[in-house]
Design a protein around this motif. Structure first.
Motif, PDB file in Angstrom:
ATOM      1  N   ARG A   1       0.830  -1.213   0.000  1.00  0.00           N
ATOM      2  CA  ARG A   1       0.000   0.000   0.000  1.00  0.00           C
ATOM      3  C   ARG A   1       0.860   1.256   0.000  1.00  0.00           C
ATOM      4  N   THR A   2       1.962   1.213   0.762  1.00  0.00           N
ATOM      5  CA  THR A   2       2.875   2.351   0.765  1.00  0.00           C
ATOM      6  C   THR A   2       3.505   2.539  -0.603  1.00  0.00           C
ATOM      7  N   ALA A   3       3.881   1.430  -1.243  1.00  0.00           N
ATOM      8  CA  ALA A   3       4.468   1.507  -2.582  1.00  0.00           C
ATOM      9  C   ALA A   3       3.482   2.126  -3.572  1.00  0.00           C
ATOM     10  N   ASP A   4       2.218   1.720  -3.510  1.00  0.00           N
ATOM     11  CA  ASP A   4       1.218   2.292  -4.414  1.00  0.00           C
ATOM     12  C   ASP A   4       1.053   3.790  -4.189  1.00  0.00           C
ATOM     13  N   ARG A   5       1.047   4.221  -2.932  1.00  0.00           N
ATOM     14  CA  ARG A   5       0.903   5.662  -2.647  1.00  0.00           C
ATOM     15  C   ARG A   5       2.079   6.443  -3.200  1.00  0.00           C
ATOM     16  N   ARG A   6       3.284   5.923  -3.023  1.00  0.00           N
ATOM     17  CA  ARG A   6       4.467   6.619  -3.523  1.00  0.00           C
ATOM     18  C   ARG A   6       4.470   6.664  -5.049  1.00  0.00           C
ATOM     19  N   GLU A   7       4.098   5.544  -5.668  1.00  0.00           N
ATOM     20  CA  GLU A   7       4.082   5.514  -7.136  1.00  0.00           C
ATOM     21  C   GLU A   7       2.995   6.432  -7.697  1.00  0.00           C
ATOM     22  N   ASN A   8       1.877   6.546  -6.999  1.00  0.00           N
ATOM     23  CA  ASN A   8       0.813   7.447  -7.453  1.00  0.00           C
ATOM     24  C   ASN A   8       1.220   8.916  -7.354  1.00  0.00           C
ATOM     25  N   ARG A   9       2.250   9.192  -6.565  1.00  0.00           N
ATOM     26  CA  ARG A   9       2.751  10.579  -6.469  1.00  0.00           C
ATOM     27  C   ARG A   9       3.764  10.884  -7.569  1.00  0.00           C
ATOM     28  N   GLY A  10       3.989   9.911  -8.466  1.00  0.00           N
ATOM     29  CA  GLY A  10       4.804  10.206  -9.633  1.00  0.00           C
ATOM     30  C   GLY A  10       6.153   9.527  -9.684  1.00  0.00           C
ATOM     31  N   HIS A  11       6.483   8.663  -8.708  1.00  0.00           N
ATOM     32  CA  HIS A  11       7.749   7.938  -8.764  1.00  0.00           C
ATOM     33  C   HIS A  11       7.746   7.038 -10.007  1.00  0.00           C
ATOM     34  N   GLY A  12       8.761   7.166 -10.824  1.00  0.00           N
ATOM     35  CA  GLY A  12       8.750   6.512 -12.128  1.00  0.00           C
ATOM     36  C   GLY A  12       9.145   5.060 -12.125  1.00  0.00           C
ATOM     37  N   ARG A  13       9.692   4.575 -11.021  1.00  0.00           N
ATOM     38  CA  ARG A  13      10.124   3.179 -10.946  1.00  0.00           C
ATOM     39  C   ARG A  13       9.378   2.467  -9.827  1.00  0.00           C
ATOM     40  N   THR A  14       9.367   1.121  -9.917  1.00  0.00           N
ATOM     41  CA  THR A  14       8.734   0.343  -8.868  1.00  0.00           C
ATOM     42  C   THR A  14       9.362   0.679  -7.528  1.00  0.00           C
ATOM     43  N   SER A  15       8.519   0.969  -6.564  1.00  0.00           N
ATOM     44  CA  SER A  15       8.990   1.392  -5.254  1.00  0.00           C
ATOM     45  C   SER A  15       9.813   0.301  -4.574  1.00  0.00           C
ATOM     46  N   ALA A  16      10.829   0.735  -3.840  1.00  0.00           N
ATOM     47  CA  ALA A  16      11.638  -0.206  -3.066  1.00  0.00           C
ATOM     48  C   ALA A  16      10.792  -0.917  -2.017  1.00  0.00           C
ATOM     49  N   TYR A  17       9.705  -0.264  -1.564  1.00  0.00           N
ATOM     50  CA  TYR A  17       8.809  -0.906  -0.602  1.00  0.00           C
ATOM     51  C   TYR A  17       8.168  -2.160  -1.219  1.00  0.00           C
ATOM     52  N   ALA A  18       7.798  -2.072  -2.478  1.00  0.00           N
ATOM     53  CA  ALA A  18       7.200  -3.223  -3.148  1.00  0.00           C
ATOM     54  C   ALA A  18       8.235  -4.325  -3.355  1.00  0.00           C
ATOM     55  N   ARG A  19       9.459  -3.949  -3.691  1.00  0.00           N
ATOM     56  CA  ARG A  19      10.497  -4.970  -3.876  1.00  0.00           C
ATOM     57  C   ARG A  19      10.777  -5.698  -2.567  1.00  0.00           C
ATOM     58  N   LEU A  20      10.748  -4.959  -1.448  1.00  0.00           N
ATOM     59  CA  LEU A  20      10.932  -5.592  -0.137  1.00  0.00           C
ATOM     60  C   LEU A  20       9.761  -6.524   0.170  1.00  0.00           C
ATOM     61  N   ALA A  21       8.544  -6.091  -0.168  1.00  0.00           N
ATOM     62  CA  ALA A  21       7.373  -6.944   0.071  1.00  0.00           C
ATOM     63  C   ALA A  21       7.464  -8.227  -0.756  1.00  0.00           C
ATOM     64  N   ASP A  22       7.924  -8.120  -2.000  1.00  0.00           N
ATOM     65  CA  ASP A  22       8.093  -9.308  -2.845  1.00  0.00           C
ATOM     66  C   ASP A  22       9.109 -10.274  -2.223  1.00  0.00           C
ATOM     67  N   LEU A  23      10.175  -9.724  -1.670  1.00  0.00           N
ATOM     68  CA  LEU A  23      11.205 -10.545  -1.063  1.00  0.00           C
ATOM     69  C   LEU A  23      10.659 -11.288   0.153  1.00  0.00           C
TER      70      LEU A  23
END
Length: 472
Positions: free
Chosen positions: A446-468
């Motif tokens: 959810r944090t990754a989605d919020r950050r990406e919706n603010r315009g971050h152009g790459r997959t958030s590091a929060y999402a990569r950590l969640a995947d791990l």
């Protein structure tokens, strides 16, 4: 916080909107006592019913029973988003590491065929389920999602999928099909169909029963015992034990309720809302005349359909997991989840922002520790299973039913060589680690989605950590 757009006749839980629309199923009798069968299937959802259907069609003489705790189709089979999709229930890369690229390609072809097989059987057996095979659109609504969309497209090409299987839509094509606010790009695949899942599963149950399969409802199986010491395999219930040459576990998200299975598959909750029928002028602004399915590339993704009676049904993760692998038997969705899903719907379709929400519900799906589905029959113990569909089970269950048929009948076929057959994975962590881990994973998404919706152009590091952490 209450949702101001909830309609006056709003219903939360009990059954899904699909059953509210189709009507309640007729009750079947419970198990009348101890019985013996050739095959006993535990679970009356799509997996169990398809298995019984294909076995009975192949060998009419087989004595087959289906045991169901509530009624056939009570669980995810009657609560899902109505996506008959060919999407792999698991990671193509993980399957490929274990069995090779050719095996993954075969699994994907089998999934394409499964979509058409469900449609074929429904037509042949007279099951009316609002089926429309018009494909699926997956949209990207921010730059990070757009990167993932193009990465997925490139991966599909590496796997041998062609433009006929998955392609990028032009802006004009996208807008002509479906106008999603803020869409930057969209892909389209024809290998998907809309269904009314309650009508499909209830129709299938009627067909299976007419073939001579005994379906016992209101019969809770507490334990499945393997073959041992000359004793056949057994499904243990308070109403009597069912002995059989094979006992098939087809309990998907409810597997944790069986003795010794609490850590096998995690019961993941998914929630849905459905609007009132939209006005014609609203549909003119949205489009969606083809009734394609709609998904996105968010981490906490959504899935949606235009229903046969002109509503929008939209789902996503609410409270993803309950402590101790529990679930809400009423199927109610938390008010904050209803509000969150309604906001997502309004963001995607501003023209429908004022449409009342008429029904909300949730259901559980099965998630293995490696997020990959499996099908298996152990001829030594007489126990088999299929499941772990991670949310893409409407078509995968059909493939499971045909695969279990071949495995039970000891027939070597293309299906029995697919990479999900016989797959074994480690169990989920014990509590409280399991609960803490899932809460952390979805907080990160959810944090990754919020950050990406603010315009971050790459997959958030929060999402990569969640995947791990999740092992996806």
């Amino acid at each position: 916080m209450a949702n101001p757009r909830v309609g006056s006749g709003f219903v939360n839980g009990e059954v899904s909107f699909w059953y509210r629309q189709a009507g309640p199923p007729s009750a079947r009798a419970p198990l009348p006592g101890a019985r013996e069968y050739d095959v006993c299937v535990v679970g009356g959802g799509f997996t169990g019913l398809w298995t019984a259907y294909y076995l009975k069609r192949a060998r009419p003489s087989l004595r087959i029973a289906v045991l169901e705790r509530e009624f056939a189709g009570f669980g995810a089979s009657g609560r899902n988003g109505g996506w008959l999709t060919a999407e792999l229930a698991g990671s193509a890369a993980r399957y490929a590491r274990d069995r090779g690229e050719a095996a993954v390609a075969a699994q994907q072809r089998a999934m394409f065929a499964a979509v058409d097989e469900v449609i074929r059987v429904a037509a042949a057996e007279g099951v009316e389920a609002d089926i429309v095979k018009s494909g699926v659109l997956n949209v990207a609504t921010n730059p990070a999602q757009r990167r993932r969309l193009h990465a997925e497209l490139a991966s599909a090409r590496d796997q041998g999928l062609t433009e006929a299987d998955l392609r990028l839509l032009t802006a004009d094509e996208r807008e002509e099909r479906l106008r999603v606010a803020g869409a930057l790009d969209a892909t389209y695949s024809p290998h998907c169909a809309r269904v009314q899942p309650a009508r499909l599963v209830q129709g299938l149950a009627r067909v299976v029963s007419s073939l001579g399969v005994d379906i016992f409802e209101r019969t809770t199986v507490g334990e499945i015992r393997p073959r041992s010491g000359g004793r056949p395999a057994m499904a243990v219930t308070a109403r009597g034990d069912v002995r059989a040459e094979y006992v098939i576990r087809a309990t998907e998200g409810f597997t944790a309720g069986l003795a010794g299975q609490r850590r096998q598959w995690l019961p993941m909750n998914s929630s849905m809302i459905v609007t009132a029928p939209l006005a014609e002028e609203t549909w003119e602004r949205i489009g969606w005349e083809g009734c394609e399915l709609l998904g996105d590339h968010a981490h906490a993704y959504i899935y949606a359909q235009r229903t046969a009676d002109g509503r929008i049904a939209l789902g996503g993760r609410g409270v993803p997991y309950r402590y101790g692998s529990g679930w809400d038997r009423r199927g109610a969705t938390q008010p904050k989840t209803v509000t969150a899903l309604a906001r997502m719907l309004a963001a995607l379709f501003p023209a429908a922002a004022d449409a009342p929400i008429e029904h909300a519900w949730c259901g559980v799906l099965g998630v293995p520790r490696d997020w990959c589905s499996t099908a298996h029959v152990d001829h030594e113990t007489g126990v088999g299973w299929a499941g772990g569909y991670v949310g893409t089970g409407v078509a995968t269950t059909n493939l499971a039913g045909r695969t279990l048929r071949d495995l039970i009948l000891r027939e070597d076929t293309e299906l029995t060589t697919l990479p999900w057959v016989g797959r074994q994975v480690r169990p989920w962590e014990p509590e409280p680690l399991r609960w803490l881990g899932v809460q952390l994973i979805y907080a990160l998404y959810r944090t990754a989605d919020r950050r990406e919706n603010r315009g971050h152009g790459r997959t958030s590091a929060y999402a990569r950590l969640a995947d791990l952490i999740s092992g996806r």
